[in-house]
Design an enzyme around this catalytic site. Structure first.
Site, PDB file in Angstrom:
ATOM      1  N   HIS A  28      -0.805  10.451 -23.512  1.00  0.00           N
ATOM      2  CA  HIS A  28      -1.524  10.951 -22.328  1.00  0.00           C
ATOM      3  C   HIS A  28      -0.687  10.925 -21.061  1.00  0.00           C
ATOM      4  O   HIS A  28      -1.232  11.118 -19.971  1.00  0.00           O
ATOM      5  CB  HIS A  28      -2.781  10.130 -22.074  1.00  0.00           C
ATOM      6  CG  HIS A  28      -3.798  10.201 -23.162  1.00  0.00           C
ATOM      7  ND1 HIS A  28      -4.864  11.078 -23.138  1.00  0.00           N
ATOM      8  CD2 HIS A  28      -3.911   9.522 -24.311  1.00  0.00           C
ATOM      9  CE1 HIS A  28      -5.588  10.913 -24.226  1.00  0.00           C
ATOM     10  NE2 HIS A  28      -5.027   9.965 -24.961  1.00  0.00           N
TER      11      HIS A  28
ATOM     12  N   LYS B 115      -1.047  12.578  -8.028  1.00  0.00           N
ATOM     13  CA  LYS B 115      -2.214  13.457  -7.915  1.00  0.00           C
ATOM     14  C   LYS B 115      -2.323  14.046  -6.498  1.00  0.00           C
ATOM     15  O   LYS B 115      -3.115  14.939  -6.241  1.00  0.00           O
ATOM     16  CB  LYS B 115      -3.486  12.691  -8.274  1.00  0.00           C
ATOM     17  CG  LYS B 115      -3.506  12.255  -9.751  1.00  0.00           C
ATOM     18  CD  LYS B 115      -4.771  11.487 -10.095  1.00  0.00           C
ATOM     19  CE  LYS B 115      -4.752  10.875 -11.475  1.00  0.00           C
ATOM     20  NZ  LYS B 115      -5.129  11.801 -12.554  1.00  0.00           N
TER      21      LYS B 115
ATOM     22  N   LYS C 250     -10.922  11.721  -8.308  1.00  0.00           N
ATOM     23  CA  LYS C 250     -10.099  11.305  -9.444  1.00  0.00           C
ATOM     24  C   LYS C 250      -9.436  10.004  -9.053  1.00  0.00           C
ATOM     25  O   LYS C 250      -9.508   9.601  -7.893  1.00  0.00           O
ATOM     26  CB  LYS C 250      -9.044  12.363  -9.774  1.00  0.00           C
ATOM     27  CG  LYS C 250      -8.235  12.807  -8.548  1.00  0.00           C
ATOM     28  CD  LYS C 250      -7.204  13.869  -8.887  1.00  0.00           C
ATOM     29  CE  LYS C 250      -7.761  15.258  -9.081  1.00  0.00           C
ATOM     30  NZ  LYS C 250      -7.581  15.808 -10.390  1.00  0.00           N
ATOM     31  N   ARG C 251      -8.772   9.328 -10.021  1.00  0.00           N
ATOM     32  CA  ARG C 251      -8.042   8.122  -9.654  1.00  0.00           C
ATOM     33  C   ARG C 251      -7.041   8.425  -8.546  1.00  0.00           C
ATOM     34  O   ARG C 251      -6.497   9.531  -8.464  1.00  0.00           O
ATOM     35  CB  ARG C 251      -7.304   7.560 -10.887  1.00  0.00           C
ATOM     36  CG  ARG C 251      -8.203   6.813 -11.852  1.00  0.00           C
ATOM     37  CD  ARG C 251      -8.884   5.627 -11.199  1.00  0.00           C
ATOM     38  NE  ARG C 251      -7.956   4.541 -10.921  1.00  0.00           N
ATOM     39  CZ  ARG C 251      -7.780   3.478 -11.695  1.00  0.00           C
ATOM     40  NH1 ARG C 251      -8.480   3.347 -12.809  1.00  0.00           N
ATOM     41  NH2 ARG C 251      -6.917   2.546 -11.369  1.00  0.00           N
TER      42      ARG C 251
ATOM     43  N   THR D 141      -8.956  16.619 -16.795  1.00  0.00           N
ATOM     44  CA  THR D 141     -10.204  17.064 -17.407  1.00  0.00           C
ATOM     45  C   THR D 141     -11.235  17.319 -16.306  1.00  0.00           C
ATOM     46  O   THR D 141     -12.167  18.098 -16.496  1.00  0.00           O
ATOM     47  CB  THR D 141     -10.753  16.017 -18.399  1.00  0.00           C
ATOM     48  OG1 THR D 141     -10.630  14.720 -17.813  1.00  0.00           O
ATOM     49  CG2 THR D 141      -9.996  16.067 -19.710  1.00  0.00           C
TER      50      THR D 141
ATOM     51  N   LYS E   6     -14.270  20.231 -15.660  1.00  0.00           N
ATOM     52  CA  LYS E   6     -15.658  19.949 -15.274  1.00  0.00           C
ATOM     53  C   LYS E   6     -16.070  20.775 -14.055  1.00  0.00           C
ATOM     54  O   LYS E   6     -17.164  21.337 -14.008  1.00  0.00           O
ATOM     55  CB  LYS E   6     -15.827  18.449 -14.980  1.00  0.00           C
ATOM     56  CG  LYS E   6     -15.663  17.582 -16.226  1.00  0.00           C
ATOM     57  CD  LYS E   6     -15.501  16.095 -15.922  1.00  0.00           C
ATOM     58  CE  LYS E   6     -14.906  15.394 -17.143  1.00  0.00           C
ATOM     59  NZ  LYS E   6     -14.349  14.062 -16.853  1.00  0.00           N
TER      60      LYS E   6
HETATM   61  C1  F58 Z   1      -5.059  10.665 -18.386  1.00  0.00           C
HETATM   62  N1  F58 Z   1      -4.487   9.359 -18.479  1.00  0.00           N
HETATM   63  C2  F58 Z   1      -4.072  11.701 -17.876  1.00  0.00           C
HETATM   64  N2  F58 Z   1      -4.629   7.064 -18.233  1.00  0.00           N
HETATM   65  O1  F58 Z   1      -3.524  11.267 -16.647  1.00  0.00           O
HETATM   66  C3  F58 Z   1      -4.818  13.014 -17.702  1.00  0.00           C
HETATM   67  O2  F58 Z   1      -3.932  14.025 -17.299  1.00  0.00           O
HETATM   68  C4  F58 Z   1      -5.489  13.410 -19.005  1.00  0.00           C
HETATM   69  O3  F58 Z   1      -6.310  14.516 -18.829  1.00  0.00           O
HETATM   70  C5  F58 Z   1      -6.338  12.264 -19.531  1.00  0.00           C
HETATM   71  O4  F58 Z   1      -5.567  11.080 -19.643  1.00  0.00           O
HETATM   72  C6  F58 Z   1      -6.921  12.557 -20.886  1.00  0.00           C
HETATM   73  O5  F58 Z   1      -5.944  12.988 -21.760  1.00  0.00           O
HETATM   74  C7  F58 Z   1      -5.225   8.282 -18.142  1.00  0.00           C
HETATM   75  O6  F58 Z   1      -6.392   8.400 -17.787  1.00  0.00           O
HETATM   76  C8  F58 Z   1      -5.241   5.892 -17.875  1.00  0.00           C
HETATM   77  O7  F58 Z   1      -6.353   5.834 -17.414  1.00  0.00           O
HETATM   78  C9  F58 Z   1      -4.501   4.597 -17.987  1.00  0.00           C
HETATM   79  C10 F58 Z   1      -3.144   4.696 -18.537  1.00  0.00           C
HETATM   80  C11 F58 Z   1      -2.469   3.331 -18.532  1.00  0.00           C
HETATM   81  C12 F58 Z   1      -3.299   2.270 -19.187  1.00  0.00           C
HETATM   82  C13 F58 Z   1      -4.708   2.264 -18.763  1.00  0.00           C
HETATM   83  C14 F58 Z   1      -5.352   3.606 -18.768  1.00  0.00           C
END
Ligand code: F58
Length: 847
Positions: A384, A581, A575-576, A683, A687
């Protein structure tokens, strides 16, 4: 653990007397209004021991949830029995995160009970929506990765796939965010405080989990060298199950979350010797393992507790999978990969690979080649992230201490693997170094992604561009060696939650026009194209969106005491918080608009409300400073009389799944502005578009595929492309040239630098300025500024043409078919898992 054979031959537990009370006569299964009401009242009294005097609103919510849960139970049991009877190939989705949000609305809708529940509860004198709002979010995830796992569960159940989610039952999910004086403050998210009506505790499914200890080598009867992991500290994993219903079918799959408990023997030792303090301490320490979700976005600084969490998930899950496999196949492991597919959600559960090897070698007595063949055929790994600093590594030292046998196995995997590549590329030391699972250096590390690639038959990225970057860049040497292992699975979202549930107005309007098949076949939305030119339809579309905006404005007014202009363009980035970002780029645009209004107070502008939401990892200082900057800008803009309602900047605290359901349907514009090449997929982008917002975005992640689907005339694209970003990073850039070359940008930077937004602490935002001007502007904020602002001007112009905007909005929705997680899951099932649907027939179809 009991041996499985006994289990499987056991007589059914139902006595003849119980048979008489078969579910068809059970009034608590009925879905008519009377039965639902009876159930509700019954739970209030007999499950919660409350009467009309003592019951709180929360008790009403719980009674409702329990009544709905009753309607899932028979299907749940039947689903599990059917998988067993049919000898289905099972899919196991292992994830450290499941960001489920609330479950009641989803369960009601999937069961098709919406109308009757509404009537039943209203008739009893309660407001169903108010009760539903009392449910806490199951916020067991950080962001996209955790939410994707939740969407996948919904799709797998809807597609009738024999799937199981496995994760951790954290006592505390992602922290609760408050904004105090503009700063993020974190508070514990005690989501289980009032109990969780969905979970069923399974004290009968407990497994021992070992840590520490040492490895003894011995020879077995046949003279073969074997290994025994001994003198370990043990804890227990206990299962908690949550039902996952499919949409309008009989499938109810299972999400099993593990909680850490102390072993009884452990405590007893201390109890017996009278050392009660130690006994209690011990219990607390063991149970700490599943206490809290790690909020880090990238690396964990080698935290021992995180490693123990990951192993808790892995060890308990594999014991459970093998117990279930053995029920049917006893000790014959040759069929394992035909009956079991395990998908690893990022590297977090990758210890599963050495764990399965350990079980097959040390416990089941298979030889290495056989065990390895089974392992590789069983696992698939989803990546990811492309950020090298986010790829998990564990110190060899730490693994040696906590999981000594696993370290040995990893070394052996690596020895054989390096042997293989040295043969193919003799003398190519550099290549061997890159491909090695062990990172050499002062401190040796295990590269979990390398282990995942070597130990899986499939490696996938989550959007086309992302997969290309994995192949050409991040994992180039692996791709050279095993091109056939790599594949793309573009992410998706479940339309059941992200349209039907969160946007009832738009859903009903869509269904009125094209019927309701889109709920399980999102490609049906294409039919909406026939109505773009229908003025009455556009009017209705407009009305729904307006109502959604009013709903959000009311929330903002209630929570933040700020009035926003519902005619303004709702420009949303939720988003985070992360530098890649680029919430900062959006903030710079907000200042640009502010300066323009101040410079020309009488000019006509398109009013905007710029809305932010998102959490920063507690240790991520720069992201937290960006939150403070956004709030400081909001403070200035929102209190400037000269601005009126032409511009507002809002930061909504504690962004969550539930807030997303409120915010996304109210957006006009969706900000998807990551530095190209850095957002694996995104994602949120899907949405928003599915709810009719237009996207402003870079050519990054799934934005590229969204553009392909909706057409470039229906999306606003700006900025550097990913190859241009890489080139600039390689060749170096001078961020000051953008600053010197654009007067508006220069002014903004100077305002921030001179403390315009932080008069009491003029140097507060210096680190931001430093990173832009003196540290190479890694995220290309300055490089993309001009192109972004120009694009935003075009957006404002388009917004003035209401009809054009509405047509674009409809066309966006109409072309979102590809982005259903149903499509994504079908691809996983066919191309990675080789899994088939198994429809569930109820023994009492009349229900
Ligand atoms: C996200 N990763 C990607 N990681 O940033 C996003 O582009 C993608 O759409 C999504 O995954 C689904 O595939 C992500 O959310 C995390 O939240 C952390 C990564 C490191 C450890 C804890 C979770």
């Amino acid at each position: 653990m009991k041996t499985s054979k006994k289990n499987h031959k056991k007589e059914p537990a139902k006595s003849p007397a119980m048979e008489k009370l078969s579910p068809s006569t059970n009034e608590f299964q009925g879905t008519d209004i009377k039965s639902l009401q009876k159930s509700f009242v019954n739970h209030l009294e007999y499950s919660l021991a409350k009467d009309e005097y003592s019951a709180t609103k929360r008790d009403f919510f719980k009674s409702l949830a329990l009544s709905v849960r009753d309607r899932l139970i028979e299907r749940w049991i039947e689903t599990q029995q059917t998988y067993y009877r049919e000898g289905a190939k099972r899919i196991y989705y292992l994830s450290m995160e499941f960001l489920l949000g609330r479950l009641l609305g989803d369960a009601i809708s999937n069961l098709g009970l919406s109308r009757n529940i509404n009537e039943a509860i209203t008739d009893l004198g309660y407001d169903p929506e108010e009760l539903m709002n009392l449910e806490s979010d199951a916020a067991l995830g950080n962001g996209g990765l955790g939410r994707l796992a939740a969407c996948f569960l919904d799709s797998m159940a809807t597609l009738e796939l024999p799937a199981y989610g496995y994760g951790i039952r954290y006592d505390y999910g992602i922290f609760y965010q408050r904004i105090l004086n503009g700063y993020q403050k974190e508070y514990p998210d005690n989501w289980l405080r009032y109990g969780n009506p969905w979970e069923i505790e399974r004290p009968e499914y407990i497994y021992h989990i070992k840590y520490y200890g040492r490895v003894n080598e011995y020879k077995d009867k046949s003279g073969r060298v074997r290994f025994d992991w001994a003198d370990t500290d043990n804890i227990i994993a206990m299962a908690y199950d949550t039902p996952i219903p499919g949409y309008h079918n009989n499938t109810v799959n299972n999400l099993r979350l593990w909680a850490a408990k102390s072993t009884r023997e452990f405590n007893l030792e201390y109890f017996n010797s009278g050392d009660y303090d130690r006994a209690v301490e011990d219990k607390i320490e063991s149970e700490t393992i599943s206490k809290v979700l790690y909020p880090r976005d990238d690396f964990y600084g080698g935290r021992e507790l995180r490693l123990k969490q990951e192993y808790l998930l892995v060890s308990a899950t594999l014991q459970d999978i093998i117990r279930r496999y053995k029920k049917t196949h006893s000790d014959n492991f040759s069929l394992f990969p035909e009956k079991v597919a395990i998908q690893l959600n990022d590297t977090h559960p990758v210890l599963s690979i050495p764990e399965l090897m350990r079980i097959l070698l040390d416990i089941e007595g298979l030889d290495w080649d056989e065990a390895w063949d089974i392992t590789v055929k069983t696992f698939g790994y989803t990546n990811h992230t492309v950020m090298p600093e986010a790829l998990e590594k564990w110190k060899v030292k730490l693994l040696e201490l906590v999981l000594p046998r696993h370290l040995q196995i990893i070394y052996e995997i690596n020895r054989r693997w390096l042997g293989e590549i040295s043969q193919k590329y003799p003398g190519d030391e550099e290549r061997v170094r890159t491909l090695s699972i062990i990172e050499e250096g002062e401190e040796k590390n295990i590269r979990m992604a390398n282990l995942a690639i070597v130990g899986s038959h499939s490696i996938n990225g989550v959007a086309a561009l992302h997969t290309e970057i994995l192949k050409k860049d991040v994992f180039r040497e692996f791709y050279d060696y095993w091109p056939e292992k790599f594949n793309n699975k573009t992410n998706g979202i479940t339309q059941r939650r992200w349209l039907k549930l969160c946007n009832p107005g738009l859903s009903e309007l869509i269904t009125e026009k094209i019927g309701e098949n889109w709920i399980t076949n999102l490609a049906e939305l294409k039919k909406l194209e026939n109505f773009v030119d229908d003025e009455a339809f556009r009017k209705k579309w407009n009305k729904v969106q307006r109502q959604n905006k009013i709903r959000l404005a009311e929330y903002i007014h209630r929570k933040l005491k700020t009035e926003i202009n519902t005619d303004s363009l709702f420009d949303v980035q939720v988003k985070r918080l992360h530098e890649y970002k680029r919430q900062l780029l959006n903030a710079l645009h907000a200042i640009t608009l502010y300066n323009r209004i101040k410079a020309n107070p009488d000019s006509e502008v398109v009013p905007r409300t710029i809305i932010f939401g998102g959490k920063a990892a507690p240790a991520y200082a720069m992201a937290k400073l960006i939150i403070k900057l956004i709030n400081s800008i909001a403070d200035v803009v929102n209190h400037d009389d000269g601005i009126d309602d032409k511009l507002k900047v809002i930061f909504i605290p504690n962004y969550s799944v539930t807030l997303a359901e409120l915010i996304i349907p109210a957006a006009d514009l969706s900000e998807q502005i990551s530095t190209a090449g850095m957002e694996a997929s995104g994602t949120g982008n899907m949405k928003f578009a599915l709810n009719g917002a237009l996207t402003v975005g870079t050519l990054d992640g799934a934005n590229i595929e969204i553009r392909e689907e909706v057409g470039e005339e229906n999306i606003f694209i700006f900025g550097l492309k990913s190859d241009e970003v890489s080139r600039r990073r390689r060749e170096g850039q001078d961020p000051r040239s953008y600053y010197n070359g654009n007067a508006e940008l220069k002014k903004i930077i100077e305002m921030i630098q001179n403390g315009f937004f932080s008069p009491e602490e003029p140097n507060l935002f210096k680190p931001i300025i430093e990173s832009l001007l003196n540290q190479g502007d890694h995220y290309m904020v300055l490089a993309d500024y001009e192109s972004y602002v120009k694009c935003q001007e075009k957006i404002s112009q388009t917004f003035l043409d209401r009809d054009k905007w509405l047509k674009m909005s409809i066309l966006n929705v109409a072309n979102m078919g590809k982005f259903s997680s149903d499509r994504t899951i079908k691809e996983y099932a066919k191309e990675i898992w080789d899994a088939k649907s198994i429809p569930i027939k109820l023994p009492h179809p009349d229900l």
